[in-house]
Scaffold this active site. Structure first.
Site, PDB file in Angstrom:
ATOM      1  N   ASP A 366      40.548  26.579  50.741  1.00 51.38           N
ATOM      2  CA  ASP A 366      39.895  25.677  49.446  1.00 51.38           C
ATOM      3  C   ASP A 366      39.354  24.442  50.189  1.00 51.38           C
ATOM      4  O   ASP A 366      39.988  23.829  51.221  1.00 51.38           O
ATOM      5  CB  ASP A 366      41.139  25.307  48.641  1.00 51.38           C
ATOM      6  CG  ASP A 366      40.506  24.669  47.464  1.00 51.38           C
ATOM      7  OD1 ASP A 366      39.426  24.382  47.391  1.00 51.38           O
ATOM      8  OD2 ASP A 366      41.542  24.537  46.587  1.00 51.38           O
ATOM      9  N   LYS A 475      39.340  35.536  50.519  1.00 46.50           N
ATOM     10  CA  LYS A 475      40.624  35.471  49.783  1.00 46.50           C
ATOM     11  C   LYS A 475      39.844  34.962  48.519  1.00 46.50           C
ATOM     12  O   LYS A 475      39.403  34.065  48.164  1.00 46.50           O
ATOM     13  CB  LYS A 475      41.503  34.310  50.365  1.00 46.50           C
ATOM     14  CG  LYS A 475      42.506  33.867  49.615  1.00 46.50           C
ATOM     15  CD  LYS A 475      43.505  33.037  50.423  1.00 46.50           C
ATOM     16  CE  LYS A 475      44.444  32.359  49.577  1.00 46.50           C
ATOM     17  NZ  LYS A 475      45.365  31.206  50.223  1.00 46.50           N
ATOM     18  N   TRP A 476      40.374  36.027  47.395  1.00 47.28           N
ATOM     19  CA  TRP A 476      39.989  35.684  46.042  1.00 47.28           C
ATOM     20  C   TRP A 476      41.223  35.078  45.416  1.00 47.28           C
ATOM     21  O   TRP A 476      42.061  35.782  45.024  1.00 47.28           O
ATOM     22  CB  TRP A 476      39.598  37.111  45.450  1.00 47.28           C
ATOM     23  CG  TRP A 476      38.997  37.183  43.982  1.00 47.28           C
ATOM     24  CD1 TRP A 476      39.486  36.504  42.935  1.00 47.28           C
ATOM     25  CD2 TRP A 476      38.116  37.824  43.588  1.00 47.28           C
ATOM     26  NE1 TRP A 476      38.894  36.912  41.884  1.00 47.28           N
ATOM     27  CE2 TRP A 476      38.090  37.787  42.129  1.00 47.28           C
ATOM     28  CE3 TRP A 476      37.186  38.789  44.441  1.00 47.28           C
ATOM     29  CZ2 TRP A 476      37.005  38.285  41.071  1.00 47.28           C
ATOM     30  CZ3 TRP A 476      36.328  39.332  43.147  1.00 47.28           C
ATOM     31  CH2 TRP A 476      36.254  39.165  41.813  1.00 47.28           C
ATOM     32  N   ASP A 477      40.807  33.937  44.964  1.00 46.58           N
ATOM     33  CA  ASP A 477      42.060  33.353  44.382  1.00 46.58           C
ATOM     34  C   ASP A 477      41.752  33.064  42.841  1.00 46.58           C
ATOM     35  O   ASP A 477      40.673  33.356  42.332  1.00 46.58           O
ATOM     36  CB  ASP A 477      42.273  31.707  45.009  1.00 46.58           C
ATOM     37  CG  ASP A 477      43.764  31.308  45.011  1.00 46.58           C
ATOM     38  OD1 ASP A 477      44.476  31.842  44.149  1.00 46.58           O
ATOM     39  OD2 ASP A 477      44.173  30.502  45.548  1.00 46.58           O
ATOM     40  N   ASN A 479      43.856  30.407  39.853  1.00 48.70           N
ATOM     41  CA  ASN A 479      44.982  29.566  39.900  1.00 48.70           C
ATOM     42  C   ASN A 479      45.287  29.102  38.668  1.00 48.70           C
ATOM     43  O   ASN A 479      45.781  27.900  38.524  1.00 48.70           O
ATOM     44  CB  ASN A 479      44.732  28.246  40.955  1.00 48.70           C
ATOM     45  CG  ASN A 479      44.846  28.915  42.408  1.00 48.70           C
ATOM     46  OD1 ASN A 479      45.676  29.642  42.808  1.00 48.70           O
ATOM     47  ND2 ASN A 479      43.817  28.356  43.266  1.00 48.70           N
ATOM     48  N   CYS A 525      44.823  36.791  45.377  1.00 51.59           N
ATOM     49  CA  CYS A 525      45.802  35.763  45.375  1.00 51.59           C
ATOM     50  C   CYS A 525      45.595  35.255  43.844  1.00 51.59           C
ATOM     51  O   CYS A 525      44.699  35.001  42.979  1.00 51.59           O
ATOM     52  CB  CYS A 525      45.394  34.604  46.279  1.00 51.59           C
ATOM     53  SG  CYS A 525      46.476  33.048  46.220  1.00 51.59           S
ATOM     54  N   ASP A 547      53.058  31.450  47.082  1.00 46.72           N
ATOM     55  CA  ASP A 547      52.753  30.193  47.841  1.00 46.72           C
ATOM     56  C   ASP A 547      53.892  29.483  48.480  1.00 46.72           C
ATOM     57  O   ASP A 547      53.924  28.669  49.246  1.00 46.72           O
ATOM     58  CB  ASP A 547      52.247  29.025  46.702  1.00 46.72           C
ATOM     59  CG  ASP A 547      50.959  29.230  46.435  1.00 46.72           C
ATOM     60  OD1 ASP A 547      50.204  29.991  47.169  1.00 46.72           O
ATOM     61  OD2 ASP A 547      50.469  28.697  45.408  1.00 46.72           O
TER      62      ASP A 547
HETATM   63  C1  GLA Z   1      46.289  28.570  45.648  1.00 50.63           C
HETATM   64  C2  GLA Z   1      46.646  29.672  46.646  1.00 50.63           C
HETATM   65  C3  GLA Z   1      46.889  28.845  48.091  1.00 50.63           C
HETATM   66  C4  GLA Z   1      45.850  28.098  48.277  1.00 50.63           C
HETATM   67  C5  GLA Z   1      45.535  27.210  47.298  1.00 50.63           C
HETATM   68  C6  GLA Z   1      44.085  26.433  47.313  1.00 50.63           C
HETATM   69  O1  GLA Z   1      47.464  27.747  45.263  1.00 50.63           O
HETATM   70  O2  GLA Z   1      47.895  30.368  46.217  1.00 50.63           O
HETATM   71  O3  GLA Z   1      47.221  30.070  48.856  1.00 50.63           O
HETATM   72  O4  GLA Z   1      44.480  29.017  48.635  1.00 50.63           O
HETATM   73  O5  GLA Z   1      45.473  27.779  45.856  1.00 50.63           O
HETATM   74  O6  GLA Z   1      43.641  25.517  46.293  1.00 50.63           O
END
Ligand code: GLA
Length: 737
Positions: A366, A475-477, A479, A525, A547
């Site tokens: 990020d 890495k496709w997150d 959140n 993710c 995390d």
């Molecule tokens: C999430 C992911 C982390 C990281 C943060 C970045 O919490 O699980 O690994 O990539 O976002 O904002």
């Protein structure tokens, strides 16, 4: 092995299990058997009994023995006498919700095609895989319901889903459409599921089935941290290595509802499918609806065998990525080491140090895009920040590639920040209900992925960066959980389709990206392990497990996860101490020994390592590279559970049984402890093995049946306070030639 159509039954047989149902005289379908393989027969009169019971309803007086409430059914409806929760429900234009499905025809085909638009299993036509289609119909309303079964003989696994086709001239509403129903004749099972929370994903829970409804579900619009869709039903005496166990999973990343209902006759009905909360589908005339697929897998050899067969099954028939069977690189992720505090120079020193250590892939997490300096801005603006990369991300990536290191970036494609160019341009793309303020989470909002133009826009902006930086990894997150679900793009009668359409949008983007860029390794993710599911694994062969990078916590998370997923699906990183989630201090040796059992990487500022740490990490990387194939594609065994005591053990074995690595972790330094023998698994009893550090030769039989003595490990490193409890032994076992 395969699908057999007998005189009055359909018998699906795998190497070790049988699944049988039959057509009743009123053309309903009766479930007869699912369990250890039995011989084929024309009729199973003994197993397809009807029994009268008081208060149970029937529809034809002359056939009062046909009482739906007493019959184990294959795909049940509601409102005609079966008061267990149904597999589906359809609403007609006149408001009636009563339907009756009767058998019409069947088809058997070789192989299995992928489902368009949904992650699904697949198999070549010349394989031993067969698919059975059972067509049921309600003639009164011209509704066809097709039950699909694909049988994977080698893996003792059957995959099911259902298609609804409205042949009539009236619109119908699908109120419920489960992908799988299985009625078992008794309820003497333990229900084992994997529940938790953010930073505490997939801990194991085992409870005996009791009368009534029990289950796991999610209405968070993701498979969730709290309840994973994978669960098992095991006989009460089943252990890791013995006993019957049925594994279930759902190939879906959105809201799900996996329920077990134990009724008043002690039968157990399992239903798996899209959650009925927030879902209703308009089935217009001549239109169809297809459910995601659900998996059942059987063994009578305990949990370990189930995990191993599932793991191989996924690799061969679920995961599309070319990386599912090849080795994955050792990565360095910038997140815990730098958070938002980086620029190209800092990253380049990181990359050179990574090179020195032997790391193979640099992932900038990020913060690399738009004006992102914290989590308040720029989601949706997938253009590299010029402050951080003044010469452009392409130039930066070239330098990394020149070092011989692969390069990857973090994206959160489904999200939008209020402070972003994207929001200024397309405020209507933010998911919210008319006239209401949408709920916020982590300062961010959700993009309306039910809209094709949104998915296309994100695809184009991601493609631009991918091309410019020649990315090797993404890495496709994701959140936040989704609230305020509504799309201005959908009609009022389709708003209840939002949750499913949203996930279809996510899959569309995955499909487009993975097809255009087959050489990119994707890691999914969702704030760690919030979308650790088979829908994601179809496209992305690995997922960020949690995390929480504390190795003690990770022992539980990875152990729990390993029941339903392979360790090559788990991203496992060594991070700094004190650990940023728990404050715990553990040795570098301990941290790496936990992270080896997965897709290994680092997540700390490696430019700050001492000389000793540099040497140690170089050695760790060499070690993982040497045994990577076994960690990622060997056979995994759970030996001692972190949920049962203060020591944990697990093991990987190469497929040819020539090499094995056993880890024994101590989570508490007990004084004057009891003696421990560790019984290895999966070796060849007749082969002779050596163990690094031992002046002795062992037969496989000795290591497995007599066991390995675990000597009390003495706490020696008095320089690092707090590490005294966390000690590890790694046994490297090699066949003697
Ligand atoms: C999430 C992911 C982390 C990281 C943060 C970045 O919490 O699980 O690994 O990539 O976002 O904002």
């Amino acid at each position: 092995m395969g699908i057999y159509v007998e005189e009055d039954n359909f018998h699906m047989q795998t190497k070790n299990c049988s699944y049988i149902f039959r057509i009743l005289e009123d053309k309903g379908l009766q479930q007869i058997y699912f369990g250890k393989k039995i011989c084929r027969k024309n009729k199973y009169d003994n197993l397809s009994w009807y029994e009268k019971r008081g208060l149970e309803l029937y529809t034809e007086k002359e056939k009062s023995y046909l009482r739906l409430g007493t019959i184990r059914q294959e795909y049940s409806s509601y409102g005609r006498g079966d008061f267990r929760h149904p597999a589906y429900q359809v609403k007609l234009k006149n408001g009636s919700r009563i339907t009756e499905l009767k058998y019409k025809s069947y088809e058997v085909n070789r192989g299995k095609k992928k489902i368009q638009g949904l992650p699904s299993v697949f198999a070549e036509e010349d394989s031993d895989v067969e698919t059975l289609k059972i067509i049921l119909t309600d003639e009164l309303i011209n509704l066809d319901v097709i039950l699909n079964y694909t049988v994977f003989p080698k893996f003792d696994t059957i995959v099911r889903n259902v298609e609804f086709y409205n042949r009539g001239n009236e619109d119908l509403i699908l109120l419920k459409a489960m992908s799988l129903q299985l009625d078992l004749p008794d309820a003497n099972y333990d229900f084992i599921h994997f529940s938790g929370a953010w930073l505490r994903e997939r801990n194991i829970y085992r409870t005996t089935l009791r009368p009534g409804i029990q289950g796991i579900d999610s209405i968070k619009y993701s498979s969730s941290h709290q309840q994973n869709p994978f669960f098992m039903l095991a006989r009460l005496e089943t252990t890791e290595f013995k006993g019957e166990v049925l594994g279930f999973n759902f190939i879906y990343s959105g809201n799900f509802q996996n329920i077990i209902e134990v009724d008043h006759f002690h039968t157990a009905r399992i239903t798996i499918g899209i959650n009925t909360v927030e879902s209703e589908f308009l089935l217009s005339r001549k239109d169809s609806f297809i459910t995601p697929e659900a998996i059942i897998s059987y063994t009578d050899k305990g949990f370990n065998t189930l995990s191993q067969q599932l793991s191989e099954f996924y690799k061969n028939h679920l995961m599309c990525s070319k990386f599912s069977k090849t080795s994955r690189p050792i990565l360095l992720n910038s997140w815990e080491g730098m958070y938002y505090d980086f620029d190209d120079n800092k990253l380049l020193s990181l990359a050179s140090k990574a090179k020195e250590l032997g790391i193979e892939l640099l992932v900038v997490d990020d913060g690399w895009f738009g004006k992102r300096k914290d989590d308040r801005t720029s989601l949706g603006d997938w253009n590299p920040s010029l402050d951080r990369f003044p010469k452009g991300i392409g130039e930066f990536a070239k330098k990394v590639h020149k070092l011989g290191i692969k390069f990857g970036l973090w994206f959160e494609p489904e999200m939008i920040s209020l402070e972003s160019n994207l929001y200024e341009r397309y405020p209507e793309w933010l998911v919210k209900c008319p006239e209401r303020l949408p709920a916020i989470s982590r300062n961010q909002y959700v993009l309306d992925f039910t809209r094709k133009e949104v998915v296309d826009y994100i695809f184009n902006s991601m493609s631009k960066v991918i091309d410019e930086a020649e990315l090797d990894y993404i890495k496709w997150d994701m959140n936040r959980y989704i609230s305020d679900s509504y799309s201005a793009n959908l009609s009022a009668s389709q708003q209840m389709e939002f949750s499913h359409r949203y996930i279809l949008g996510v899959y569309r983007l995955y499909e487009k990206l993975t097809v255009k860029y087959p050489d990119i390794l994707f890691e999914s993710c969702a704030s760690g392990g919030g979308r650790f599911d088979l829908g994601m694994m179809h496209y992305a062969p690995q997922a960020w497990t949690s995390d929480n990078t504390d190795p003690i916590e990770r022992l539980k998370i990875q152990y729990g996860t390993s029941y339903g997923y392979s360790i090559s699906m788990m991203g496992t990183h060594v991070s700094d101490v004190p650990n940023q989630q728990t404050g715990r201090v553990t040795s570098l040796e301990f941290r790496s020994s936990v992270a080896y059992f997965g897709v290994f990487g680092y997540e700390l500022d490696i430019t700050k390592l001492s000389n000793e740490e540099t040497t140690e990490i170089k050695e760790q990387i060499r070690f993982y590279q040497k045994y990577r194939e076994i960690f990622q594609h060997g056979i995994f065994y759970r030996l001692r559970s972190p949920f049962m005591g203060s020591s944990v053990s697990w093991q990987v074995v190469s497929k040819d049984q020539s090499i094995s690595i056993v880890a024994y972790y101590q989570m508490l330094n007990e004084q004057n402890p009891g003696f421990v023998r560790l019984y290895c698994m999966g070796l060849d009893e007749n082969k002779m093995y050596s163990i690094d550090g031992f002046n002795e030769i062992f037969s496989g039989s000795e290591l497995m049946y007599a066991g390995l003595n675990i000597f009390q490990k003495k706490y020696q490193d008095r320089t690092v306070a707090g590490t005294q409890d966390f000690l590890v032994d790694l046994f490297i076992i090699n066949e003697m030639f």
